[in-house]
Design a protein around this motif. Structure first.
Motif, PDB file in Angstrom:
ATOM      1  N   LEU A  88       0.829  -1.210   0.000  1.00 51.85           N
ATOM      2  CA  LEU A  88       0.000   0.000   0.000  1.00 51.85           C
ATOM      3  C   LEU A  88       0.861   1.257   0.000  1.00 51.85           C
ATOM      4  N   SER A  89       1.963   1.231   0.736  1.00 55.02           N
ATOM      5  CA  SER A  89       2.832   2.410   0.792  1.00 55.02           C
ATOM      6  C   SER A  89       3.517   2.675  -0.547  1.00 55.02           C
ATOM      7  N   GLU A  90       3.660   1.622  -1.356  1.00 54.48           N
ATOM      8  CA  GLU A  90       4.237   1.773  -2.703  1.00 54.48           C
ATOM      9  C   GLU A  90       3.190   2.197  -3.724  1.00 54.48           C
ATOM     10  N   GLY A  91       1.944   2.364  -3.278  1.00 53.80           N
ATOM     11  CA  GLY A  91       0.874   2.761  -4.183  1.00 53.80           C
ATOM     12  C   GLY A  91       0.191   1.606  -4.882  1.00 53.80           C
ATOM     13  N   ARG A  92       0.533   0.372  -4.514  1.00 54.86           N
ATOM     14  CA  ARG A  92      -0.087  -0.788  -5.151  1.00 54.86           C
ATOM     15  C   ARG A  92      -1.423  -1.115  -4.490  1.00 54.86           C
ATOM     16  N   TRP A  93      -2.308  -1.709  -5.251  1.00 59.06           N
ATOM     17  CA  TRP A  93      -3.581  -2.163  -4.725  1.00 59.06           C
ATOM     18  C   TRP A  93      -3.407  -3.571  -4.185  1.00 59.06           C
ATOM     19  N   VAL A  94      -4.099  -3.880  -3.097  1.00 58.40           N
ATOM     20  CA  VAL A  94      -4.027  -5.198  -2.473  1.00 58.40           C
ATOM     21  C   VAL A  94      -5.416  -5.822  -2.496  1.00 58.40           C
ATOM     22  N   VAL A  95      -5.481  -7.051  -3.003  1.00 58.09           N
ATOM     23  CA  VAL A  95      -6.719  -7.842  -2.993  1.00 58.09           C
ATOM     24  C   VAL A  95      -6.477  -9.022  -2.068  1.00 58.09           C
ATOM     25  N   CYS A  96      -7.256  -9.109  -0.998  1.00 56.44           N
ATOM     26  CA  CYS A  96      -7.017 -10.133   0.022  1.00 56.44           C
ATOM     27  C   CYS A  96      -8.249 -11.017   0.213  1.00 56.44           C
ATOM     28  N   ASP A  97      -8.039 -12.314   0.062  1.00 59.11           N
ATOM     29  CA  ASP A  97      -9.051 -13.340   0.284  1.00 59.11           C
ATOM     30  C   ASP A  97      -9.128 -13.608   1.786  1.00 59.11           C
ATOM     31  N   ARG A  98     -10.128 -13.027   2.439  1.00 59.46           N
ATOM     32  CA  ARG A  98     -10.377 -13.013   3.890  1.00 59.46           C
ATOM     33  C   ARG A  98      -9.476 -11.992   4.591  1.00 59.46           C
ATOM     34  N   PHE A  99     -10.048 -11.436   5.678  1.00 60.75           N
ATOM     35  CA  PHE A  99      -9.296 -10.516   6.534  1.00 60.75           C
ATOM     36  C   PHE A  99     -10.004 -10.463   7.887  1.00 60.75           C
ATOM     37  N   ILE A 100     -10.089  -9.294   8.490  1.00 60.25           N
ATOM     38  CA  ILE A 100     -10.584  -9.197   9.867  1.00 60.25           C
ATOM     39  C   ILE A 100     -12.012  -9.692  10.044  1.00 60.25           C
ATOM     40  N   ASP A 101     -12.848  -9.537   9.019  1.00 60.36           N
ATOM     41  CA  ASP A 101     -14.250  -9.912   9.188  1.00 60.36           C
ATOM     42  C   ASP A 101     -14.429 -11.416   9.329  1.00 60.36           C
ATOM     43  N   SER A 102     -13.536 -12.202   8.755  1.00 58.67           N
ATOM     44  CA  SER A 102     -13.620 -13.646   8.950  1.00 58.67           C
ATOM     45  C   SER A 102     -13.370 -14.009  10.408  1.00 58.67           C
ATOM     46  N   THR A 103     -12.425 -13.337  11.046  1.00 58.87           N
ATOM     47  CA  THR A 103     -12.190 -13.593  12.469  1.00 58.87           C
ATOM     48  C   THR A 103     -13.398 -13.151  13.282  1.00 58.87           C
ATOM     49  N   ARG A 104     -13.945 -11.992  12.955  1.00 60.53           N
ATOM     50  CA  ARG A 104     -15.147 -11.532  13.661  1.00 60.53           C
ATOM     51  C   ARG A 104     -16.286 -12.527  13.526  1.00 60.53           C
TER      52      ARG A 104
END
Length: 216
Positions: A88-104
């Motif tokens: 993100l700091s390099e300006g790239r977009w990140v697509v992530c399969d699962r994140f905080i909501d899965s833990t919630r």
């Protein structure tokens, strides 16, 4: 100074199509002139992938849902530090399969208190949050049937009874309703092409000017 990239997460229950559509979304963003990072949770780094194997093999389950939530947070902290924040700091977009909501949804439905989950989030990700979360929704029984056709054997979470999966689905829907500025609900019962269209429409609705201004 490089502008921060965008962070998009895909969430939902078993068999909802998150992994398929994470790959499709990354390919679409690439075609639109972006250079996305495609990653997943738990995982994304060597240490986090090792913890993923422990979690999905059920090695942490005997210690209880709070222990599972803690191990997810450890993996997430490493993932954030080594993959997500640098991209993100390099300006790239990140697509992530699962994140905080899965833990919630998963550990929350298993009885872990909200304050515990929020404390683990603060430790693992600080103030960082996804810019957009796509919540894939379909009946739990249908998702389990899809997962069974896809996998040779059910992992630790897929093995849970239907009522547990239904509680997780309800948790995801509650998250989507409670955070409409971040979350978009995707009807995962639709054909794959229609779901991909809904995903692309949601991303364009949120970031259209940025995407169209960079090619495509």
């Amino acid at each position: 100074m490089t502008a921060r990239g965008r962070f998009i997460t895909l969430e939902g229950g078993e068999g909802a199509g998150k992994s398929t559509h994470a790959r499709a979304l990354a390919a679409w963003l690439r075609a639109m002139g972006r250079d996305p990072v495609l990653t997943r949770e738990p995982g994304g780094t060597p240490h986090a992938e090792a913890l993923r194997a422990m979690l999905l093999d059920g090695l942490v389950a005997p210690f209880g849902a709070e222990a599972e939530a803690t191990v997810f947070a450890i993996a997430r902290s490493d993932h954030m530090a080594r993959i997500i924040r640098p991209a993100l700091s390099e300006g790239r977009w990140v697509v992530c399969d699962r994140f905080i909501d899965s833990t919630r949804a998963y550990q929350g439905a298993a009885g872990v208190a909200d304050e515990t989950l929020l404390a683990l989030e603060r430790i693992a990700i600080g103030a960082d949050r996804p810019d957009l979360t796509l919540v894939f929704d379909l009946p739990a029984a249908e998702g389990l049937a899809r997962a069974a056709r896809r996998n040779e054997g059910a992992d630790r979470f897929e093995q849970d009874v239907l009522a547990v999966h239904e509680a997780r689905r309800a948790a995801f829907l509650a998250i989507a309703r409670s955070e409409p500025d971040r979350c978009v609900l995707i009807d995962a019962t639709l054909p794959v092409a229609a779901v991909s269209g809904a995903v692309e429409a949601a991303v364009l609705a949120r970031f259209g000017a940025e995407i169209e201004g960079r090619g495509g």
